[in-house]
Design an enzyme around this catalytic site. Structure first.
Site, mmCIF file in Angstrom:
data_model
loop_
_atom_site.group_PDB
_atom_site.id
_atom_site.type_symbol
_atom_site.label_atom_id
_atom_site.label_comp_id
_atom_site.label_asym_id
_atom_site.label_seq_id
_atom_site.Cartn_x
_atom_site.Cartn_y
_atom_site.Cartn_z
ATOM 1 N N HIS A 392 37.750 37.816 30.559
ATOM 2 C CA HIS A 392 37.086 38.289 31.778
ATOM 3 C C HIS A 392 38.034 38.900 32.796
ATOM 4 O O HIS A 392 37.653 39.067 33.958
ATOM 5 C CB HIS A 392 36.344 37.145 32.473
ATOM 6 N N LYS A 583 30.488 39.601 47.241
ATOM 7 C CA LYS A 583 31.287 39.198 46.076
ATOM 8 C C LYS A 583 32.464 38.406 46.611
ATOM 9 O O LYS A 583 32.700 38.387 47.820
ATOM 10 C CB LYS A 583 31.782 40.427 45.299
ATOM 11 N N ARG A 584 33.226 37.728 45.717
ATOM 12 C CA ARG A 584 34.417 37.043 46.182
ATOM 13 C C ARG A 584 35.321 38.034 46.933
ATOM 14 O O ARG A 584 35.355 39.228 46.622
ATOM 15 C CB ARG A 584 35.174 36.432 44.990
ATOM 16 N N LYS A 589 39.037 43.986 44.961
ATOM 17 C CA LYS A 589 37.632 44.361 45.192
ATOM 18 C C LYS A 589 37.493 45.248 46.442
ATOM 19 O O LYS A 589 36.450 45.836 46.679
ATOM 20 C CB LYS A 589 36.765 43.112 45.306
ATOM 21 N N THR A 691 28.860 41.958 37.941
ATOM 22 C CA THR A 691 27.475 41.665 37.561
ATOM 23 C C THR A 691 26.569 41.831 38.774
ATOM 24 O O THR A 691 25.384 42.137 38.628
ATOM 25 C CB THR A 691 27.340 40.232 37.000
ATOM 26 N N LYS A 695 22.579 43.483 39.581
ATOM 27 C CA LYS A 695 21.506 42.858 40.367
ATOM 28 C C LYS A 695 21.014 43.821 41.449
ATOM 29 O O LYS A 695 19.814 43.927 41.705
ATOM 30 C CB LYS A 695 21.995 41.537 40.986
HETATM 31 C C1 26Q Z 1 42.082 29.672 36.543
HETATM 32 C C2 26Q Z 1 43.115 28.766 36.608
HETATM 33 C C3 26Q Z 1 43.152 27.802 37.600
HETATM 34 C C4 26Q Z 1 42.124 27.743 38.528
HETATM 35 C C5 26Q Z 1 41.080 28.645 38.453
HETATM 36 C C6 26Q Z 1 41.055 29.612 37.467
HETATM 37 C C7 26Q Z 1 39.951 30.582 37.416
HETATM 38 C C8 26Q Z 1 38.643 30.216 37.675
HETATM 39 C C9 26Q Z 1 37.621 31.151 37.643
HETATM 40 C C10 26Q Z 1 40.205 31.911 37.114
HETATM 41 C C11 26Q Z 1 39.183 32.834 37.080
HETATM 42 C C12 26Q Z 1 37.881 32.472 37.341
HETATM 43 C C13 26Q Z 1 36.761 33.410 37.347
HETATM 44 C C14 26Q Z 1 36.850 34.665 36.955
HETATM 45 C C15 26Q Z 1 35.699 35.584 37.060
HETATM 46 O O1 26Q Z 1 34.690 35.239 37.637
HETATM 47 N N1 26Q Z 1 35.810 36.795 36.486
HETATM 48 C C16 26Q Z 1 34.719 37.742 36.558
HETATM 49 O O2 26Q Z 1 33.898 37.567 35.419
HETATM 50 C C17 26Q Z 1 32.722 38.340 35.522
HETATM 51 C C18 26Q Z 1 31.845 38.005 34.344
HETATM 52 O O3 26Q Z 1 32.356 38.557 33.182
HETATM 53 C C19 26Q Z 1 33.056 39.821 35.588
HETATM 54 O O4 26Q Z 1 31.858 40.527 35.799
HETATM 55 C C20 26Q Z 1 34.025 40.094 36.731
HETATM 56 O O5 26Q Z 1 34.441 41.429 36.698
HETATM 57 C C21 26Q Z 1 35.229 39.167 36.616
HETATM 58 O O6 26Q Z 1 36.077 39.328 37.740
#
Ligand code: 26Q
Length: 861
Positions: A392, A583-584, A589, A691, A695
């Protein structure tokens, strides 16, 4: 006993190991009144509801709060789901159905009540029953605490996929962590983000059921012992330092108007009782309590993304904990269904949602080899046929790596297993590429440049039979960039699965007026076959249709404007263009690109007070990781600009800027239906898919965006004439990078940028404090890693074009209709269909409720 307790005690809806009928079904006591647990008409609903209020909540109507009523209603609805749940479980068991296991550290489910009512098709009936009791369904729905067990896109994608899997009748288990505290709640104070803990379990969770009978033990730390067994075979024992217990909590996931209910199984950590006893015998009571607290800390809190992993051992513990629990659970299911271990990969297709659960590859090896005595080569062949990995991210800094020290001390046996996998793998690489030393180093599961790390993405690639990105562009960049060496090794493993979102929650539920209008025109088939929205195309030029389409958005906006005033105190003009970025908050972004353009528009209006521009309301929402300073400063800047702009009477209400606090699933459901312009403005090559973009499209917003992530495919679907495209492409960005990008030169050459920055640097938005935004300004002028300045002019011009097009209401409406009509591709049903066909090799299994009733009646007699 209440109806609910009846059902809970007797029905035990386990997904896959309801006892076989011939083992006699001890499921139903003679006292069970099946009809009572399935109130179908209004009177029965009212009775079940009041019964629950009294017997479960312990309240009379006169004393009950809105929240008590919500809890009673939630329990009644969950009871209704139990029939499908039990039925699905028994059919899956009887057929020993191949099952998808979706492993994800995050499931961002959002509120369940509304979604379950929609999928059951009972919304109206319940609404009326409650109305007859003097209650409002909408008000009760507001009472639900959102289970925020995810950060953003990745967690929400998992939730959309569970919805589609149930709707498509695919046997599925979602496996994850039942965090006690989900993503923090965001408040804004003086323009800054404040984090508050999310106590979502404060009043209990009516949607899940604990299954302590399926608890499992998970080992942590300690050391390994190598020995020979009775046959003289080499074996390994893991002597852990600590053991924790995982308790599963199951939530039913109902398909849309079918009989299927799958299971989301989330694990909570507990201390083992044996530990208490041992310490009790030693008399160390406080030591025992301390251990208990330590164990339970494991599933206490969700980690925000973008947090530096350094020293975050607990995060690795969480990942291993839920993965080990889930794999042990799968082995239990194999056992009760009498399926031999050798068929593991035939029974289960395990999807790794990013690398967060990738340790599963080593854990399955450990379980098969150490605990079940399977030969290494056979176990490895099974393991490599069991897993598939979704990536991702394209940000190199976001690829998960664990320092060898932390890894080996927590998971000593897994460290050995990874070394052994690596040895075999690198041997293969050497023989394929005649000892190409550099390539071996690049591919190794261990990063040896400086401090040594385990590369989780490499483990995931080596242990999986399929690897996919989440949008076409992203999947191409994986092959050419991030995972290039793996692509050269195993091109056949690589696939694309463009993300999708569920049209149930994101259109039918969140935007009932638009959904109803669409249904009135083309029928309700679109809800499960989103390509049917194409039938709206022939209405794109119909003026009467268009006027109604506009009116729906207008009414949504008016209602939201009232809500916003109530929540934030800011009044916005509901007739203005609603321009939304939710979004975050992250530099890639580029929320700061958006706000810089707002400042530009502000300056323009100040310079020409009589200028009539298209009035706009800029809405922002999103959380910044608590330790991400720049993201927090961007939030402060948005609020700072808002407080100047919103108060400036000379603008004649032509501009408003509002930061909507605590963007989450519920707030998303409120905001997509009112959006007219969707901001998808990430630096090309950085957003894997996105995503939210989908929406917005489904709700009739037009997109202003770069050629990034799934935007590329959205543009392809809707046509360039229905999309506001701007900015550098991936190739342009790569060229800029190669040639040496100097943002300061861009700045100096652009008069408007200079004006914007001089206002920013003067302290004008910071009550005269010229220092406040300096880190942001300097970052952009002297480094600008995300090419904000490089895209500024193109973005500004595109925004001006948006304003002009909006003034032609007929044209805008036509574009909006066509955007919705061409959003079919972005249904998660399409995405899941592709996963089922190309990766999981699973087929639908129909749940037959009648058959279940027969089983029940037989057992009662
Ligand atoms: C990793 C290590 C330690 C702590 C947290 C994390 C961590 C947690 C969540 C790293 C990444 C995430 C989330 C990533 C994320 O949401 N990525 C998004 O995924 C979506 C679904 O595929 C995509 O549409 C987005 O482009 C992408 O940014």
């Amino acid at each position: 006993m209440t109806a609910r307790e009846d059902a809970r005690v007797n029905a035990s809806p386990e997904l896959t190991d309801a006892p076989e009928p011939e083992e006699s079904v001890p499921m139903m006591s003679p006292s069970l009144d099946v009809k009572r647990t399935t109130p179908m008409d209004k009177e029965e609903i009212k009775r079940a509801f009041l019964d629950n209020l009294f017997y479960v909540q312990g309240k009379f109507p006169v004393l009950a709060t809105q929240h008590d009523y919500y809890m009673a209603l939630a329990h009644v609805i969950r009871d209704l789901l139990l029939h499908r749940w039990v039925s699905s479980a028994s059919v899956y068991t009887a057929e020993k159905a191949r099952t998808v296991c979706y492993l994800s550290a995050e499931f961002l489910m959002g509120p369940h009540l509304g979604n379950n009512l929609l999928n059951l098709g009972m919304g109206e009936q319940i609404r009326q029953a409650l109305a007859e009791l003097g209650l409002s369904l909408d008000e009760l729905m507001q009472e639900e605490a959102e289970p925020g067990l995810g950060n953003g896109g990745l967690g929400r994608l998992a939730a959309c996929y569970l919805d589609s899997l149930a709707t498509l009748e695919i046997p599925t288990l979602g496996y994850g962590i039942r965090y006690e505290f989900g993503i923090f709640e965001q408040e804004i104070a003086d323009g800054w983000q404040l984090e508050r803990t999310d106590k979502w379990l404060r009043y209990g969770n009516p949607w899940d059921i604990a299954r302590p009978e399926w608890a499992v033990e998970v080992k942590l730390g300690g050391h390994t012992e190598h020995y020979r067994d009775a046959k003289g075979e080499p074996r390994v024992r893991w002597k852990p330092e600590q053991t924790v217990v995982g308790i599963p909590y199951d939530t039913p996931i109902a398909g849309y108007r079918n009989n299927t209910a799958n299971t989301l199984r989330l694990w909570r950590a507990e201390a083992p009782e044996s530990f208490d006893v041992a310490v009790f015998n030693r008399g160390d009571y406080y030591g025992a309590v301390e251990q208990k607290v330590k164990s339970e800390n494991l599933t206490k809190v969700l980690y925000p993304n973008d947090e530096q992993v350094k020293g975050k051992q607990l995060r690795l513990e969480q990942q291993y904990f839920f993965v080990s629990c889930s794999l042990q659970d799968m082995l239990r299911i194999m056992r009760v269904q009498h399926i031999p271990l050798e068929r593991f990969h035939e029974k289960f297709a395990i999807q790794l949602n990013d690398t967060h659960p990738a340790i599963a590859i080593a854990e399955l090896m450990r379980l098969l080899v150490d605990e079940h005595g399977m030969p290494w080569q056979q176990a490895w062949a099974i393991t490599r046929r069991s897993f598939a990995y979704t990536n991702h991210t394209l940000l190199p800094e976001a690829l998960e790596r664990w320092p060898i020290g932390i890894f080996a001390s927590l998971l000593p046996r897994h460290m050995e297993i990874i070394y052994e996998i690596n040895a075999g793998f690198l041997e293969e690489v050497r023989s394929r590429f005649n000892g190409d030393h550099d390539r071996v180093g690049r591919l190794s599961l261990i990063d040896e440049g400086g401090e040594r790390y385990v590369r989780m993405a490499h483990l995931a690639c080596v242990g999986s039979y399929a690897i996919n990105g989440v949008a076409q562009l992203h999947s191409e960049l994986l092959k050419s960039d991030v995972l290039r060496d793996f692509y050269e090794l195993w091109p056949e493993k690589f696939q694309n699965k463009t993300n999708g979102v569920t049209p149930r929650r994101w259109l039918a539920l969140s935007n009932p007026s638009l959904a109803g209008f669409i249904t009135a025109n083309i029928g309700e088939g679109w809800v499960t076959d989103l390509d049917k929205l194409k039938e709206l195309e022939r209405r794109a030029d119909d003026a009467v249709f268009g006027a109604k389409w506009r009116e729906i958005k207008r009414l949504n906006k008016h209602q939201y404007a009232m809500y916003l005033r109530h929540k934030t105190g800011v009044g916005v003009d509901p007739e203005s263009l609603f321009d939304v970025q939710v979004k975050r908050i992250h530099e890639y972004k580029r929320q700061h690109l958006n706000i810089l353009n707002v400042i530009r528009m502000y300056l323009e209006l100040k310079a020409n007070p009589n200028l009539d521009i298209q009035p706009r309301t800029f809405l922002f929402g999103g959380k910044a990781a608590p330790g991400y300073r720049m993201a927090k400063l961007i939030i402060k800047l948005i609020n700072a600009v808002g407080s100047v702009v919103n108060r400036d009477k000379s603008l004649r209400n032509q501009l408003k800027v509002v930061f909507v606090p605590n963007y989450n699933v519920s707030n998303g459901q409120r905001i997509y239906p009112v959006a007219e312009l969707s901001e998808q403005i990430s630096t090309a090559g950085k957003e894997a898919s996105g995503t939210g973009n989908m929406k917005f499209q489904m709700n009739g917003a037009l997109t202003i965006g770069t050629l990034d992530g799934a935007n590329v495919e959205m543009l392809e679907e809707v046509g360039a004439e229905n999309f506001f495209l701007f900015g550098h492409t991936v190739d342009d960005i790569q060229r800029l990078q190669r040639e040496g990008y100097r943002p300061f030169e861009t700045f100096e050459r652009n008069g408007i940028l200079r004006e914007v920055f001089s206002l920013l640097q003067s302290g004008f938005f910071a009550k005269g404090d010229a220092e406040l935004f300096r880190p942001l300004v300097e970052n952009l002028l002297y480094s600008d890693p995300f090419f904000v300045l490089a895209d500024f002019q193109s973005y500004a011009d595109c925004q001006d074009e948006v304003g002009r097009v909006y003034q032609d209401a007929g044209r805008w409406t036509r574009m909006s209709i066509l955007n919705v009509a061409r959003s079919g591709k972005f249904s998660s049903d399409r995405a899941i269909d592709e996963y089922c066909r190309d990766i999981w090799n699973v087929k639908p299994v129909k749940t037959n409720l009648l058959k279940q009733h027969r089983i029940m009646h037989r057992s009662i007699q």
